[in-house]
Design an enzyme around this catalytic site. Structure first.
Site, PDB file in Angstrom:
ATOM      1  N   ARG A  28      29.163  32.200   3.982  1.00 14.30           N
ATOM      2  CA  ARG A  28      30.532  32.726   3.887  1.00 14.30           C
ATOM      3  C   ARG A  28      30.975  33.582   5.070  1.00 14.30           C
ATOM      4  NH1 ARG A  28      33.221  35.653  -0.755  1.00 14.30           N
ATOM      5  NH2 ARG A  28      31.285  36.846  -0.988  1.00 14.30           N
ATOM      6  N   ASP A  29      30.086  33.888   6.004  1.00 10.12           N
ATOM      7  CA  ASP A  29      30.505  34.703   7.147  1.00 10.12           C
ATOM      8  C   ASP A  29      29.792  34.255   8.418  1.00 10.12           C
ATOM      9  OD1 ASP A  29      32.114  36.623   8.288  1.00 10.12           O
ATOM     10  OD2 ASP A  29      30.768  38.295   7.859  1.00 10.12           O
ATOM     11  N   VAL A  30      29.789  32.936   8.620  1.00  9.50           N
ATOM     12  CA  VAL A  30      29.199  32.383   9.837  1.00  9.50           C
ATOM     13  C   VAL A  30      30.117  32.720  11.008  1.00  9.50           C
ATOM     14  CG1 VAL A  30      28.518  30.275  11.043  1.00  9.50           C
ATOM     15  CG2 VAL A  30      28.116  30.495   8.579  1.00  9.50           C
ATOM     16  N   ASN A  53      27.173  37.208  13.980  1.00 10.08           N
ATOM     17  CA  ASN A  53      26.151  37.164  12.935  1.00 10.08           C
ATOM     18  C   ASN A  53      25.015  36.202  13.281  1.00 10.08           C
ATOM     19  OD1 ASN A  53      27.229  39.076  11.274  1.00 10.08           O
ATOM     20  ND2 ASN A  53      28.278  37.639   9.922  1.00 10.08           N
ATOM     21  N   THR A  75      35.759  36.826   7.893  1.00 12.56           N
ATOM     22  CA  THR A  75      36.269  37.221   9.198  1.00 12.56           C
ATOM     23  C   THR A  75      37.396  36.295   9.621  1.00 12.56           C
ATOM     24  OG1 THR A  75      34.073  38.031   9.813  1.00 12.56           O
ATOM     25  CG2 THR A  75      35.648  37.692  11.597  1.00 12.56           C
TER      26      THR A  75
END
Length: 330
Positions: free
Chosen positions: A133-135, A139, A174
């Site tokens: 969910r936040d690739v 990160n 993001t």
């Protein structure tokens, strides 16, 4: 490795970005053969920034609590992921730092392939499917030899085998990497990560941030070039001619199908890896009906997302170019 970030599923051991010699001295001995050469191309501390809001532990405390840094451990009843120290920091810190030479193409390609393998493992290789969910570039950490490691599982979700997707509130992630179905309806599945991976590929090719200073998304900027096949106009000018033309066209093609608005016409990470390993671009297989493509685009355009992006907004922001967003209530 001196800091543990608290308050989320992820606990990542890493340095805070404080450009002070005391921090370096506290974590490296002069005799340490593994100490990176700070005078070389990539600097670990390129810019000063605010003190990280992380809880500090001594090395001995961490060593005891993690049973000698054994993989998988609990500290204060929390679940922690342990990573080896990443001397180069994240992909974003190297790719977008104008004060150092541009990242070489072979490194960018290695990051693309390694990240694809990592996401494929999360989606297919784990006992339960994991949606990150936040690739995003910040990160993805880099080892000494630039092997990518997906980090920060603070937003990750288990997805039961019998579920095709999961509806989530609040919407977190993001800006610039958010898939349309996720931002609009809170729908999460593997294709959520696939979309973000597509944006990451465009980021590696172009050297541009996912959202520029005028709030234009990388996807919006790149789509006209992708549609016309003007791949040369996508390429980071800092690379000059030092890139593999076939590889860059392959990643551009994969990126173009990953960022489609229709989840049905996005590939899975298994299919992404298949394309990468075969090295062949099969446009006919992935040709999307023009009418369906137009209908989907009418429903979603990043520029319709009207938000005030500044350091004092209600969103959790990390920098001007890395907007973390959270909407709704938990």
């Amino acid at each position: 490795m001196k800091y543990i970030r608290s308050g989320s599923f992820k606990r990542l051991f890493s340095f805070g970005r404080r450009s002070t010699s005391s921090l370096e001295d506290s974590c490296f001995n002069e005799e340490d053969e593994d100490k990176p050469n700070y005078s070389q191309v990539y600097s670990l501390h390129s810019q000063p920034s605010q003190k990280p809001i992380w809880k500090c532990y001594s090395f001995d405390e961490i060593f005891v609590a993690t049973n000698g840094f054994s993989p998988g451990c609990c500290i204060d009843n929390g679940l922690y992921l342990l990573f080896p120290f990443s001397p180069w920091g994240s992909v974003a810190s190297l790719l977008h730092d104008a004060s150092i030479p541009p990242m070489e193409w072979k490194v960018r390609y290695k990051i693309a392939v390694g990240t694809a393998k990592g996401l494929h493992y999360l989606h297919k290789g784990c006992q339960r499917r994991i949606i990150h969910r936040d690739v995003k570039a910040s990160n993805i950490l880099l080892t000494q030899d630039f092997e990518p490691q997906i980090s920060d599982f603070g937003l990750a979700k288990w997805l039961p085998t019998q579920w095709s997707h999961h509806s989530i509130a609040p919407i977190e992630g993001t800006v610039g990497y958010l898939a349309p179905e996720y931002f609009s309806h809170g729908i999460v599945d593997e294709k959520t990560d696939v979309y973000a991976f597509g944006v990451l590929l465009l980021e590696l090719i172009s050297g541009r941030r996912p959202v520029d200073s005028s709030h234009q998304s990388l996807r919006t900027w790149a789509k006209p070039f992708l549609k016309r096949g003007d791949i040369e106009k996508l390429i980071d000018p800092r690379l000059g001619s030092t890139y593999d033309d076939l590889e860059i066209r392959l990643l551009a093609f994969i990126g173009s199908i990953c960022i489609r608005s229709s989840t049905a016409w996005r590939p899975t990470m298994s299919e992404v890896l298949e394309i990468m390993m075969n090295g062949e671009i099969d446009k006919e297989r992935w040709e999307m009906p023009e009418k369906e493509e137009q209908n989907k685009e009418e429903l979603w355009d990043f520029e319709d997302l009207e938000c005030e992006f500044d350091d004092t907004s209600s969103y959790s922001t990390t920098s001007l170019h890395d907007y973390s967003i959270s909407t709704g209530s938990s």
